[in-house]
Scaffold this motif. Structure first.
Motif, PDB file in Angstrom:
ATOM      1  N   ARG A  77       0.832  -1.216   0.000  1.00 20.01           N
ATOM      2  CA  ARG A  77       0.000   0.000   0.000  1.00 20.01           C
ATOM      3  C   ARG A  77       0.863   1.261   0.000  1.00 20.01           C
ATOM      4  NH1 ARG A  77      -5.248   0.004   1.011  1.00 20.01           N
ATOM      5  NH2 ARG A  77      -5.175   1.938   2.208  1.00 20.01           N
ATOM      6  N   ASP A  78       1.944   1.232   0.757  1.00 21.76           N
ATOM      7  CA  ASP A  78       2.806   2.417   0.783  1.00 21.76           C
ATOM      8  C   ASP A  78       3.522   2.613  -0.553  1.00 21.76           C
ATOM      9  OD1 ASP A  78       2.011   3.009   3.299  1.00 21.76           O
ATOM     10  OD2 ASP A  78       3.919   2.593   4.288  1.00 21.76           O
ATOM     11  N   ALA A  81       1.206   4.430  -2.703  1.00 17.48           N
ATOM     12  CA  ALA A  81       1.205   5.856  -2.326  1.00 17.48           C
ATOM     13  C   ALA A  81       2.401   6.574  -2.960  1.00 17.48           C
ATOM     14  CB  ALA A  81       1.243   5.997  -0.807  1.00 17.48           C
ATOM     15  N   MET A  82       3.546   5.924  -2.931  1.00 18.79           N
ATOM     16  CA  MET A  82       4.751   6.551  -3.506  1.00 18.79           C
ATOM     17  C   MET A  82       4.593   6.725  -5.021  1.00 18.79           C
ATOM     18  SD  MET A  82       6.632   7.244  -1.064  1.00 18.79           S
ATOM     19  CE  MET A  82       6.465   6.917   0.672  1.00 18.79           C
ATOM     20  N   ARG A  84       1.858   7.115  -6.605  1.00 19.98           N
ATOM     21  CA  ARG A  84       0.877   8.175  -6.900  1.00 19.98           C
ATOM     22  C   ARG A  84       1.506   9.564  -6.846  1.00 19.98           C
ATOM     23  NH1 ARG A  84      -4.582   5.910  -4.015  1.00 19.98           N
ATOM     24  NH2 ARG A  84      -4.747   4.077  -5.330  1.00 19.98           N
ATOM     25  N   ARG A  85       2.641   9.670  -6.211  1.00 21.35           N
ATOM     26  CA  ARG A  85       3.340  10.969  -6.238  1.00 21.35           C
ATOM     27  C   ARG A  85       3.958  11.215  -7.599  1.00 21.35           C
ATOM     28  NH1 ARG A  85       6.140  10.517  -0.176  1.00 21.35           N
ATOM     29  NH2 ARG A  85       4.160  10.157   0.884  1.00 21.35           N
ATOM     30  N   THR A 111       2.710  18.461   0.990  1.00 15.52           N
ATOM     31  CA  THR A 111       2.531  18.282   2.438  1.00 15.52           C
ATOM     32  C   THR A 111       2.629  16.813   2.814  1.00 15.52           C
ATOM     33  OG1 THR A 111       1.047  20.177   2.425  1.00 15.52           O
ATOM     34  CG2 THR A 111       0.989  18.787   4.376  1.00 15.52           C
ATOM     35  N   VAL A 112       1.904  15.957   2.088  1.00 15.28           N
ATOM     36  CA  VAL A 112       1.884  14.537   2.478  1.00 15.28           C
ATOM     37  C   VAL A 112       3.218  13.852   2.193  1.00 15.28           C
ATOM     38  CG1 VAL A 112      -0.599  14.365   2.124  1.00 15.28           C
ATOM     39  CG2 VAL A 112       0.943  13.637   0.305  1.00 15.28           C
ATOM     40  N   HIS A 116       6.981  20.727   2.730  1.00 17.57           N
ATOM     41  CA  HIS A 116       5.915  21.662   3.066  1.00 17.57           C
ATOM     42  C   HIS A 116       5.794  22.799   2.051  1.00 17.57           C
ATOM     43  CE1 HIS A 116       5.901  20.232   7.473  1.00 17.57           C
ATOM     44  NE2 HIS A 116       5.366  19.389   6.642  1.00 17.57           N
TER      45      HIS A 116
ATOM     46  N   ARG B   2       2.855   1.318  11.606  1.00 16.51           N
ATOM     47  CA  ARG B   2       3.947   0.652  12.316  1.00 16.51           C
ATOM     48  C   ARG B   2       4.396   1.520  13.492  1.00 16.51           C
ATOM     49  NH1 ARG B   2       5.297  -0.679   6.947  1.00 16.51           N
ATOM     50  NH2 ARG B   2       6.411   1.279   6.699  1.00 16.51           N
ATOM     51  N   ASP B  15       3.241  17.706  13.485  1.00 16.41           N
ATOM     52  CA  ASP B  15       3.508  18.314  12.197  1.00 16.41           C
ATOM     53  C   ASP B  15       2.328  19.250  11.931  1.00 16.41           C
ATOM     54  OD1 ASP B  15       3.587  18.937   9.493  1.00 16.41           O
ATOM     55  OD2 ASP B  15       4.439  17.019   8.918  1.00 16.41           O
ATOM     56  N   ALA B  18       0.597  18.593   8.732  1.00 14.67           N
ATOM     57  CA  ALA B  18      -0.118  17.311   8.711  1.00 14.67           C
ATOM     58  C   ALA B  18      -1.349  17.358   9.608  1.00 14.67           C
ATOM     59  CB  ALA B  18       0.815  16.192   9.161  1.00 14.67           C
ATOM     60  N   ARG B 212      -5.219   9.810  -0.024  1.00 16.47           N
ATOM     61  CA  ARG B 212      -4.679   8.640  -0.737  1.00 16.47           C
ATOM     62  C   ARG B 212      -4.394   9.011  -2.190  1.00 16.47           C
ATOM     63  NH1 ARG B 212      -2.243   4.341   0.860  1.00 16.47           N
ATOM     64  NH2 ARG B 212      -2.997   3.182  -0.933  1.00 16.47           N
ATOM     65  N   ALA B 216      -0.602  10.099  -0.066  1.00 13.14           N
ATOM     66  CA  ALA B 216      -0.336   9.965   1.373  1.00 13.14           C
ATOM     67  C   ALA B 216      -0.267   8.485   1.740  1.00 13.14           C
ATOM     68  CB  ALA B 216      -1.442  10.647   2.178  1.00 13.14           C
ATOM     69  N   THR B 217       0.695   8.144   2.558  1.00 13.25           N
ATOM     70  CA  THR B 217       0.780   6.754   3.026  1.00 13.25           C
ATOM     71  C   THR B 217      -0.230   6.542   4.152  1.00 13.25           C
ATOM     72  OG1 THR B 217       2.462   7.343   4.645  1.00 13.25           O
ATOM     73  CG2 THR B 217       3.248   6.605   2.498  1.00 13.25           C
ATOM     74  N   ASP B 218      -0.515   5.272   4.416  1.00  8.49           N
ATOM     75  CA  ASP B 218      -1.441   4.958   5.514  1.00  8.49           C
ATOM     76  C   ASP B 218      -0.925   5.510   6.837  1.00  8.49           C
ATOM     77  OD1 ASP B 218      -3.113   3.723   3.794  1.00  8.49           O
ATOM     78  OD2 ASP B 218      -2.662   1.676   4.418  1.00  8.49           O
ATOM     79  N   SER B 219       0.401   5.424   7.027  1.00 13.45           N
ATOM     80  CA  SER B 219       0.979   5.917   8.289  1.00 13.45           C
ATOM     81  C   SER B 219       0.714   7.407   8.450  1.00 13.45           C
ATOM     82  CB  SER B 219       2.488   5.685   8.314  1.00 13.45           C
ATOM     83  OG  SER B 219       2.752   4.325   8.353  1.00 13.45           O
ATOM     84  N   TYR B 220       0.872   8.137   7.365  1.00 10.38           N
ATOM     85  CA  TYR B 220       0.671   9.585   7.412  1.00 10.38           C
ATOM     86  C   TYR B 220      -0.779   9.898   7.804  1.00 10.38           C
ATOM     87  CZ  TYR B 220       0.614  14.452   5.937  1.00 10.38           C
ATOM     88  OH  TYR B 220       0.481  15.804   5.910  1.00 10.38           O
ATOM     89  N   LEU B 297      -8.326   2.001   7.121  1.00  8.33           N
ATOM     90  CA  LEU B 297      -7.577   2.367   5.912  1.00  8.33           C
ATOM     91  C   LEU B 297      -7.354   1.170   5.002  1.00  8.33           C
ATOM     92  CD1 LEU B 297      -5.008   4.839   7.486  1.00  8.33           C
ATOM     93  CD2 LEU B 297      -6.852   5.393   5.919  1.00  8.33           C
ATOM     94  N   ARG B 298      -7.288  -0.019   5.593  1.00  9.29           N
ATOM     95  CA  ARG B 298      -7.077  -1.214   4.756  1.00  9.29           C
ATOM     96  C   ARG B 298      -8.231  -1.440   3.792  1.00  9.29           C
ATOM     97  NH1 ARG B 298      -4.204  -3.912   8.922  1.00  9.29           N
ATOM     98  NH2 ARG B 298      -6.120  -4.609   9.893  1.00  9.29           N
TER      99      ARG B 298
END
Lengths: 232, 301
Positions: A77-78, A81-82, A84-85, A111-112, A116, B2, B15, B18, B212, B216-220, B297-298
């Motif tokens: 999933r991460d 996300a990467m 999608r940037r 931001t995400v 910033h 995590r 942040d 954030a 998303r 943005a990652t799930d952690s964020y 989020l999953r």
């Protein structure tokens, strides 16, 4: 090291089923770096679904979708996300964070990603000027007109300088002048080397674009994709 | 989400940008603050009860274990003789630190709550009481009983064991009950925060979708919610603990007289124990929100 001839987005024999029915079948498309594509077809043909497959929002039920040479099924999933940037997305019904000013919404990808908006000040200012929203920076999204929303969405989609811009009916809610203005912005992006894929059923937009840029037209018909028009 | 050092540092540092991506949610914010405060207030009382019960069990255990009583039940003309004989026996019994017969005034004071101050002790067949203080090693109660039976027929030894054990046991159970109540309260905080976080995530589905979409990652995303709920729980429980401590401090005390109801409260370093509650509540909120967020989020693409 990119594979020679590899596309930034590749669909290979992709099928997508939903609710027991197959919406897309045996689709193979490759978006080469710096290419300009239109995706057209009647309403409900699966344009939006295909676009969502192109940025990992949906997973194919058969076949392979590769984003920057990585199969989406292998992505965490991460990782999605990467990726999608690197892919800017503009939807017809564009969504914003309604409690934040337009400038902050446009800077949201920064931001995400931990960069910033303050750090990107000049870039953000230039971008706002490019889409003609400098004087609307402090407004919140509900205060924007349809055209302003689409331009803000386009600015948000490109602020990370993505390799690919995907636009789903970007001119669906705007008048002809505004649609031409948006098209010009998308063409400019393509000239900067960005790969552009626009889903639309507006043939006049396609004709106008083909006068400015070498664009290929993909048509979804009977769940499959064909080259259309002059590309046939 | 995590839990590594980087995540924890990001949570603590915060942040500003954030934090702004999630819109302020007045109702759930107030709900979380209020519920955390109320729970912390109750937890202070549960802790006070538990710590007081612990002290009481300790005191009863210690005091009663180190004392015993002998009653001299004999005709009036024999009472003084048998009392002296009992004291003689006690003076040669190992494990007895000291023994003395209560005076008429002391016995009158003991009976005063039932019979009033002007009780004529000499007109009543009141047994003479001998108070025994036991050494740390204790004494052989069975052996002493046998000696008393042989030498002082009117003496009845009460080593307090018969009623000391259930009292100590009751106090210890009360202490466990207090801790269990505190744990249940923390569980309730976790459940409440999970529900509130779920509600906030559901109410902010569009925000999550936008985040998303822009990478943005799930952690964020989770951190934006987790930090908010953790801070609310910390502030709410902090206020609850302060009010709870004030309330405990204002409880009436029994002065020097040991009593259960008048002894509920904190003593010495015990006053510092409730100060851990806001941190514990915040940690519970952090874990509960992270759990709720990762589950929610999953389900999103």
């Amino acid at each position: 090291m990119p594979r020679a001839g590899a596309g930034v987005i590749e669909l290979e024999n992709v099928a997508y089923s939903y609710g027991g029915g197959e919406l897309l079948s045996d689709i193979s498309v490759k978006l080469a770096p710096g290419s300009f594509h239109f995706l057209t077809g009647p309403s409900g043909a699966g344009k939006t679904t295909l676009l969502k497959l192109c940025y990992g929002a949906l997973l194919p039920t058969a076949g392979h979708v590769r984003l920057f040479e990585t199969d989406v099924r292998a992505l965490e999933r991460d990782d999605v996300a990467m990726i999608r940037r690197k892919i800017g997305v503009v939807h017809q019904d564009v969504q914003f964070l309604d409690h934040l000013p337009v400038a902050d919404n446009i800077a949201l990808p920064l931001t995400v990603s931990g960069r910033h908006a303050e750090a990107a000040g000049p870039d953000l200012g230039e971008l706002m000027a490019w889409v003609g929203l400098t004087n609307r920076a402090g407004a919140v999204p509900p205060e924007l007109s349809g055209g302003e929303r689409q331009r803000a969405a386009l600015a948000r989609a490109v602020i990370m300088s993505p390799d690919v811009v995907l636009a789903d009916e970007p001119t669906g809610n705007v008048d002809w002048d505004m649609s031409q203005r948006l098209l010009t912005l998308l063409v400019e992006l393509n000239r900067m080397g960005k790969t552009v894929l626009i889903a639309t059923h507006d043939l006049s937009l396609i004709r106008a674009a083909k006068a400015q840029v070498q664009a290929r037209v993909l048509r979804i018909s009977n769940r499959r994709v064909q080259l259309a028009g002059a590309d046939l | 989400m995590r839990f590594d050092l980087h995540t924890l540092r990001a949570l603590l540092q915060g942040d500003r940008q954030a934090d702004r991506v999630v819109p302020p949610t007045g109702f759930t914010a107030q709900l979380t603050l209020f519920a955390s405060g109320a729970m912390a207030f109750l937890a202070v009382f549960a802790l006070a009860l538990s710590l007081a019960s612990g002290r009481l069990a300790q005191r009863w255990g210690d005091e009663l274990a180190r004392t015993a009583t002998i009653r001299i039940v004999a005709p009036e003309d024999q009472r003084a003789i048998q009392t002296t004989a009992a004291l003689e026996v006690l003076s040669t019994t190992p494990g007895i630190a000291s023994a003395r017969a209560l005076t008429d005034e002391e016995q009158q004071a003991l009976l005063a709550p039932w019979f009033g101050q002007d009780l004529p002790l000499d007109a009543l067949p009141v047994p003479r009481l001998i108070e025994i203080v036991v050494t740390r090693d204790g004494f052989d109660a069975t052996g002493l009983r046998l000696r008393l039976a042989a030498e002082v027929p009117g003496a009845v030894l009460d080593d307090h064991g018969r009623w000391r054990a259930p009292l100590v046991s009751a106090a210890q159970r009360l202490r466990i009950l207090g801790w269990a109540a505190a744990l249940l309260i923390l569980g309730a905080v976790a459940a409440m925060v999970t529900l509130a976080a779920n509600a906030a995530l559901a109410a902010n589905a569009q925000v999550v979708a936008v985040l998303r979409l822009v990478g943005a990652t799930d952690s964020y995303i989770a951190q934006a919610f987790v930090r908010r709920f953790t801070l609310r729980a910390l502030i709410g429980s902090g206020v609850g603990v302060v009010i709870g401590l004030l309330a405990v401090w204002l409880l009436p005390t029994g002065g020097d007289t040991p009593g259960f109801l008048t002894g509920i409260g904190f003593q010495g370093a015990g006053w510092l124990v409730p100060l851990l509650l806001p941190l514990i509540c915040a940690a519970v909120a952090l874990i509960a929100t992270a759990y709720a967020a990762s589950r929610a989020l999953r389900t999103l693409t």
